[in-house]
Design an enzyme around this catalytic site. Structure first.
Site, mmCIF file in Angstrom:
data_model
loop_
_atom_site.group_PDB
_atom_site.id
_atom_site.type_symbol
_atom_site.label_atom_id
_atom_site.label_comp_id
_atom_site.label_asym_id
_atom_site.label_seq_id
_atom_site.Cartn_x
_atom_site.Cartn_y
_atom_site.Cartn_z
ATOM 1 N N GLY A 13 -23.617 -17.854 -23.824
ATOM 2 C CA GLY A 13 -24.284 -19.036 -24.369
ATOM 3 C C GLY A 13 -24.365 -20.155 -23.374
ATOM 4 N N GLY A 50 -23.825 -24.000 -21.844
ATOM 5 C CA GLY A 50 -22.697 -24.925 -21.778
ATOM 6 C C GLY A 50 -22.793 -26.002 -22.843
ATOM 7 N N VAL A 68 -22.445 -23.820 -26.530
ATOM 8 C CA VAL A 68 -21.270 -22.959 -26.742
ATOM 9 C C VAL A 68 -20.050 -23.458 -25.954
ATOM 10 C CG1 VAL A 68 -20.421 -20.604 -26.386
ATOM 11 C CG2 VAL A 68 -22.687 -20.989 -27.339
ATOM 12 N N GLY A 69 -20.267 -23.836 -24.689
ATOM 13 C CA GLY A 69 -19.146 -24.286 -23.845
ATOM 14 C C GLY A 69 -18.482 -25.517 -24.427
ATOM 15 N N GLU A 98 -11.379 -26.824 -11.874
ATOM 16 C CA GLU A 98 -11.734 -26.472 -10.487
ATOM 17 C C GLU A 98 -13.177 -26.917 -10.304
ATOM 18 O OE1 GLU A 98 -9.135 -22.482 -9.719
ATOM 19 O OE2 GLU A 98 -10.997 -22.229 -10.820
ATOM 20 N N CYS A 136 -18.091 -23.237 -3.470
ATOM 21 C CA CYS A 136 -17.433 -24.525 -3.701
ATOM 22 C C CYS A 136 -16.729 -24.997 -2.435
ATOM 23 C CB CYS A 136 -16.455 -24.416 -4.861
ATOM 24 S SG CYS A 136 -15.289 -23.073 -4.685
#
Ligand code: NAD
Length: 468
Positions: free
Chosen positions: A201, A203, A206-207, A245, A279
Site C-alpha cells: 500500500g 505510505g 497504509v504506512g 534511518e 542513502c
C-alpha cells in the site's frame, strides 16, 4: 505480467481487502510488468491483530527456537536467490552485480542476528536480589523504502525475530514484485503463523495508519527525512519507540595528499552507487581548490569507464532511476544546479541517449557552493556536486554544513591525518580510503543529525525491566 493481489498474513497468502490497484513498470524500458492491489485500513487492522495474537506465544520462545527460525529464513532465501535477483533487476532496474551483493547481504542478516542473539545477555543479575530482564517489546511496524528492498526488510525482520517480536511490514509500493518473492521465502521457511505479516500500500494511506496503530510498540522506519519527521510526530502522540534511518547528503573529502588515481574513480563509485539511489552516497565531493582541474579531468575520464544500462552485464554499475517521480525529481535538481550557477562538467538535463527508461544523464557539477540546493538537499540520483576548499579546516566545515549526518568519506595517504579528519565529520559512519564496509553482516549504526535515531540493534527491540 505479475498480478499481486494477495498479501502474506498469518502464514498464508490471503486476498487483500483493499481494492485500489497500481501498475508496476520496468524502469529500464517502461514495460508494464505487473499490477499490485493496495491494502486498506482493514488489511492493516487484520495484520496487526495476527501479529499481536502471535506475540503472546512468540515472545516466550527459546533462543534455540528463534535460532532455528533465523537459519530457516536464510536457507529459504538461498534456495530462491536467483528468483530474488531476477525480481530486483526487473522491477528496480538494479545492475546484476550489485543486486547479487545486496541479496547475499540481506540473507546474511539472519545469520548475523542469530549470532548476536546467542551472545546477548537477556538477563543480568545485579546485587541485592535484583536483576535486569530484557523482554520483547511487542509488535513492530517495519516500513521500508524501494532502494534496497531485501536489505532493509531483512535487517528489520532479523533483529525483530532475534528479540522475540512479531512484525507487520509495509514495504514500498514500488517493490511489490520483490517483496512478494521474499514473502514466498518466508512461507517456505515455515515460520509460526503471524510472526511476519506484510501489507502492500501507499505510505499516505497504509504506512501512516500502521505507524499510528495503537497496538504497535516500535516503528522501525527507513526512508526520507521528510517522512521520518511525520513518523516522529505520530510516535510522539503515543510515546512510541522509533528507529529512524533517514536521508543523507554525505561528504567525501579528498585531502591534498590523496592518491588521486585511485581516490577519484572511487569517489565517483561512491556517489553513483545504486545508480545514485543510495542513502550513503557520497554526493558532495570536497576537493582542494588547487587540484580542481586535475580532479575534474579524472572525474570525466572515470565516468567514461563506468558501464551504464546493460543490467545483466557483470561490469554494469549504473541503471535507471526507480520511477517517473524519481526521474523528474532528479531532473529538477539538475535544472536548479544550472539555474543557481553551478557548472555542468558532464551530463546535464534530459534522458540518457539510447534509453527509453528512467535514465537521467549521470551529471557532475563543479563550481558548487554550499548554499545551492544541489549541495544542501538529497537528490537520490546520479548527480555529484564538487565543492572546493583552501585548507583542512574549511574542508571539515563544508563537510558538516548540512542538516544530514549519515555517512562521510576521507581519502588520504596519511592514515593518521585521515582519522583525525574523520573524527571531526558529524556522521554515523565515516570510511577512510574505501567505499563500503565490505565486512560480514551488519554493524548497528545510527545516523547523526537529521539522518536518524536508533540503530536497529537488539536493545532497541527490548523492554528493560528491573526485578528486585
Ligand atoms: P519515502 O520516505 O518516500 O518512503 C519510505 C517508506 O515510507 C515507503 O514504504 C513509503 O510508502 C512509506 N511512507 C511514505 N509516506 C508515509 C507516511 N506519511 N507515513 C508512513 N509511511 C510512509 O522514501 P523512499 O523514496 O521510498 O526512499 C528513499 C529515501 O530513503 C531516501 O531519502 C534515502 O536516503 C532513504 N534511505 C535511508 C536509509 C538509511 O539507512 N538511512 C537507507 C535507505 C534509504
Amino acid at each position: 505480467m505479475k498480478i499481486i493481489d494477495r498479501i502474506y498474513v498469518n502464514g498464508e497468502f490471503i486476498r487483500a481487502h483493499g481494492v485500489k490497484t497500481m501498475h508496476l513498470i520496468n524502469p529500464h524500458n517502461l514495460d508494464v510488468i505487473g499490477k499490485v492491489t493496495l491494502c486498506d485500513k482493514t488489511d492493516v487492522d487484520n495484520a496487526v491483530e495476527c501479529a499481536k495474537k502471535r506475540f503472546k506465544t512468540f515472545s516466550k520462545t527459546s533462543i534455540e527456537k528463534r535460532s532455528e527460525i533465523l537459519q530457516r529464513l536464510y536457507d529459504a532465501m538461498s534456495k530462491r536467490e536467483d528468483e530474488l535477483n531476477d525480481a530486483a533487476v526487473l522491477e528496480y532496474g538494479s545492475p546484476i552485480t550489485a543486486t547479487k551483493g545486496r541479496t547475499k547481504f540481506a540473507k546474511n542478516t539472519f545469520l548475523v542476528a542469530r549470532e548476536q542473539m546467542e551472545k546477548f545477555e537477556f538477563e543480568k543479575v545485579l546485587q541485592d536480589n535484583t536483576k535486569i530482564v530484557k523482554t520483547p517489546l511487542g509488535v513492530v511496524a517495519a516500513i521500508s523504502p524501494w532502494n534496497a528492498d531485501y536489505t532493509h526488510i531483512c535487517q528489520k525482520l532479523a533483529t525483530a525475530i532475534a528479540a522475540g517480536c512479531t512484525v507487520v511490514l509495509k514495504p514500498s509500493e514500488y517493490s511489490a514484485i520483490q517483496t512478494h518473492t521474499l514473502c514466498e521465502c518466508f512461507k517456505d521457511a515455515k515460520l509460526p503463523d503471524g510472526v511476519i505479516n506484510v501489507v502492500n500500500g501507499t505510505g499516505e494511506e497504509v504506512g501512516s495508519y500502521l505507524a499510528r496503530h495503537k497496538d504497535i510498540s516500535l516503528i522501525n522506519f527507513t526512508g526520507s527525512t521528510k517522512v521520518g519527521r511525520e513518523i516522529s510526530l505520530y510516535a510522539a502522540m503515543m510515546i512510541k519507540r522509533t528507529i529512524l534511518e533517514l536521508g543523507g547528503k554525505s561528504p567525501n573529502i579528498i585531502l591534498d595528499d590523496a592518491d588521486l588515481q585511485s581516490a577519484i574513480p572511487m569517489a565517483l563509485k561512491i556517489a553513483f552507487s545504486n545508480s545514485g539511489q543510495a542513502c550513503h552516497a557520497g554526493s558532495r565531493l570536497i576537493v582542494p581548490q588547487d587540484k580542481l582541474e586535475v580532479i575534474s579531468s579524472l572525474l570525466v575520464k572515470s565516468l567514461k569507464e563506468i558501464k551504464i544500462g546493460a543490467l545483466m552485464d557483470e561490469e554494469c554499475y549504473i541503471g535507471p532511476l526507480v520511477n517517473q517521480t524519481q526521474y523528474e525529481r532528479v531532473q529538477s535538481y539538475i535544472k536548479s544546479g544550472i539555474d543557481e550557477g553551478a557548472k555542468v562538467l558532464v551530463g546535464g538535463l534530459g534522458r540518457l541517449e539510447g534509453f527509453s527508461g528512467y535514465y537521467s544523464r549521470p551529471t557532475i557539477f563543479t563550481n558548487v557552493k554550499s548554499h545551492m540546493k544541489i549541495s544542501k538537499e538529497e537528490i537520490f540520483g546520479p548527480v555529484l556536486s564538487v565543492l572546493t576548499y583552501k585548507d583542512e579546516e574549511q574542508a571539515i566545515d563544508i563537510a558538516n554544513d548540512t542538516i544530514y549526518g549519515l555517512a562521510g568519506y576521507v581519502s588520504s595517504t596519511d592514515l593518521q591525518r585521515a582519522a583525525r579528519v574523520a573524527s571531526q565529520i558529524t556522521a554515523g559512519w565515516v570510511y577512510i580510503n574505501k567505499a563500503v564496509y565490505g565486512g560480514k553482516g551488519v554493524v548497528p549504526h545510527v545516523g547523526a543529525k537529521q539522518s536518524g535515531i536508533g540503530k536497529n540493534s537488539l536493545d532497541d527491540y527490548l523492554q528493560f525491566r528491573v526485578i528486585s
